[in-house]
Motif scaffolding. Structure first.
Motif, short mmCIF file in Angstrom:
data_model
loop_
_atom_site.label_atom_id
_atom_site.label_comp_id
_atom_site.label_asym_id
_atom_site.label_seq_id
_atom_site.Cartn_x
_atom_site.Cartn_y
_atom_site.Cartn_z
N VAL A 89 -42.68 -11.30 -16.00
CA VAL A 89 -42.41 -10.85 -17.20
C VAL A 89 -41.15 -9.93 -17.52
O VAL A 89 -40.75 -9.46 -16.34
N ARG A 111 -45.91 -4.93 -25.33
CA ARG A 111 -45.53 -6.23 -25.00
C ARG A 111 -44.12 -6.15 -24.27
O ARG A 111 -43.45 -5.55 -24.46
N ARG A 112 -43.90 -7.51 -23.64
CA ARG A 112 -42.35 -7.56 -22.98
C ARG A 112 -41.72 -8.48 -23.84
O ARG A 112 -42.36 -9.57 -24.37
N GLY A 169 -46.18 -11.65 -27.02
CA GLY A 169 -45.10 -11.40 -26.13
C GLY A 169 -44.64 -12.40 -25.22
O GLY A 169 -44.92 -13.56 -25.40
N GLY A 198 -43.60 -14.20 -21.44
CA GLY A 198 -43.97 -13.91 -20.06
C GLY A 198 -44.30 -15.38 -19.54
O GLY A 198 -44.19 -16.36 -20.13
N THR A 231 -55.54 -8.59 -20.08
CA THR A 231 -54.20 -8.05 -19.98
C THR A 231 -53.42 -7.96 -21.31
O THR A 231 -52.48 -7.46 -21.11
N ARG A 253 -51.26 -4.81 -22.30
CA ARG A 253 -49.85 -4.53 -21.78
C ARG A 253 -48.90 -5.75 -22.05
O ARG A 253 -47.67 -5.65 -22.08
N TYR A 254 -49.34 -6.93 -22.43
CA TYR A 254 -48.51 -8.12 -22.62
C TYR A 254 -48.57 -8.80 -24.11
O TYR A 254 -47.66 -9.49 -24.30
N THR A 296 -49.26 -13.97 -24.76
CA THR A 296 -48.24 -14.89 -24.20
C THR A 296 -48.56 -16.34 -24.13
O THR A 296 -47.89 -16.95 -23.34
N THR A 344 -50.96 -16.74 -20.64
CA THR A 344 -52.03 -15.63 -20.80
C THR A 344 -52.85 -15.69 -19.36
O THR A 344 -53.31 -14.99 -18.60
#
Ligand code: UT7
Length: 337
Positions: free
Chosen positions: A14, A44-45, A162, A164, A288, A291-292, A295, A299
């Motif tokens: 990520v 999220r990233r 996000g 990733g 998850t 935190r993300y 995606t 995912t």
């Protein structure tokens, strides 16, 4: 001679830039409270300006290959699942292949959005079962952040997504005892295109008259994802529940036998509802999204890698997975890890 396949290596990557819900409050008319309550997402990233989907995929792939214990040169096929390709064509699998320096091997892109990883797993499994390929690198990767409307107009979609990547190496497996030995036991794939426009990105599109994108379309925001959130939510819970049951039946396992559930991460409430409806204890579902964010094609492999790193997913465990997304597409799988 009949073959089986199994996952022999997992990796993920990520971007380092974290955007919390509080950061989004400054861009869109939203609140941390709304996002957490409705989706479970905390942060999220998002990539920097110079990172593409194939860049994230490359990093995740190197880790998956390293963890698999095979040499990079033993990979004979790349399957790339993404809805955020580097370019319209060629497929991002070709860009990844070049970055990995694996000229000549099969490279295939698939466009199944949130179900992309499980569709890819099914394709990998079937190519390996046919005997034509031995070691498939399957990647799910997304750069959503460059395609989101980050103004208040886009808040219903943009807070969800996000960036990733997650990757697995799927390889030919020797299976003596189908009840105990690691292998992919079943994959189930579904779609209903009559609902395609409930979650879609209209432009650029060759279906438009004369031009695939123009100023009027941009003004209308047709180059941003359009989503009927409520319809997606309702169908997601129904279809994920159904297809998990189908997969378990096909694999001749009981839901109770499953050690870990790796669901697509679109909304924590969707996953809680699926678990509740099927009587699955919450501690067997590895989430998850907090935190993300979502995606999309990444995912499930991203969650798989985090579960391995957290010591939650161990060799020999029975895993069930389900996903739902744009298309509508949905899919499920059961495997002995
Ligand atoms: O992988 C597949 C991808 N997508 C999904 O799985 C999405 C599935 N759907 C969902 O997760 C939910 O439908 C959402 C989280 C997208 C929305 O939750 P909801 O409970 O269905 O909310 P809603 O769309 O009915 O909106 C409720 C209110 C509205 O305001 P009013 O009309 O009640 O005054 C929205 O304008 O929330 C408002 N709203 C927001 N408020 C703050 C919508 N987005 C936001 C936001 N921040 N980001």
């Amino acid at each position: 001679m009949s073959y089986f396949s199994k996952i022999i290596g997992v990796g993920s990557f990520v971007p380092k830039n974290v955007y919390t819900n509080f950061d989004l409050e400054k861009m869109m008319d939203t609140t941390d409270e709304w996002i957490q309550q409705r989706t479970g997402i905390v942060e999220r990233r998002w990539v920097d300006d110079h990172t593409s989907t194939s860049d994230l995929a490359y990093e995740a792939s190197l880790k998956a290959i390293e963890n698999s214990g095979i040499k990079k040169e033993d990979i004979d096929m790349i399957i790339f699942a993404t809805l955020s390709p580097d370019h319209d064509f060629p497929g991002t699998g070709c860009f990844l292949q070049a970055k990995l320096n694996l000229p000549g091997i099969t490279a295939l892109d698939i466009r199944q959005q949130c179900s992309g990883f499980l569709y890819g797993l099914s394709i990998a499994d079937k190519f390996i079962r046919s005997g034509s390929h031995k070691n498939v690198l399957l990647v799910g990767a997304e750069v959503h952040s460059k395609g989101l409307d980050k103004t208040p107009n886009g808040r219903n979609v943009s807070v969800l997504f996000g960036d990733g990547a997650g990757a697995v190496v799927v390889s030919r497996a020797e299976v003596n005892d189908p009840k105990k030995d690691s292998h992919i036991m079943t994959t189930q794939l579904f779609a209903d295109g009559s609902l395609a426009k409930e979650l879609w990105l209209p432009a650029p599109g060759f279906a438009f008259p004369k031009e695939r994108i123009n100023e009027a379309m941009i003004k209308e925001g047709l180059h941003y994802p359009q989503m009927n959130g409520k319809a997606v939510f309702v169908h997601a819970t129904k279809r994920m529940t159904e297809c998990l049951q189908t997969a378990c039946k096909e694999a001749s396992v009981e839901l109770n036998d499953v050690d870990l559930f790796l669901f697509h991460q679109a909304n924590l409430r969707i996953n809680s509802k699926v678990a509740e409806d099927l009587g699955i204890p919450e501690n067997k579902v590895f989430n998850t999204i907090q935190r993300y964010g979502n995606t999309t094609a990444a995912t499930i492999p991203l969650g798989m890698d985090d579960a391995v790193k957290a010591g939650v997913l161990k060799k020999g465990m029975l895993v069930a997975s389900a996903a739902f997304g744009s298309g509508f597409t949905w899919a499920s799988a059961v495997w002995r890890f």
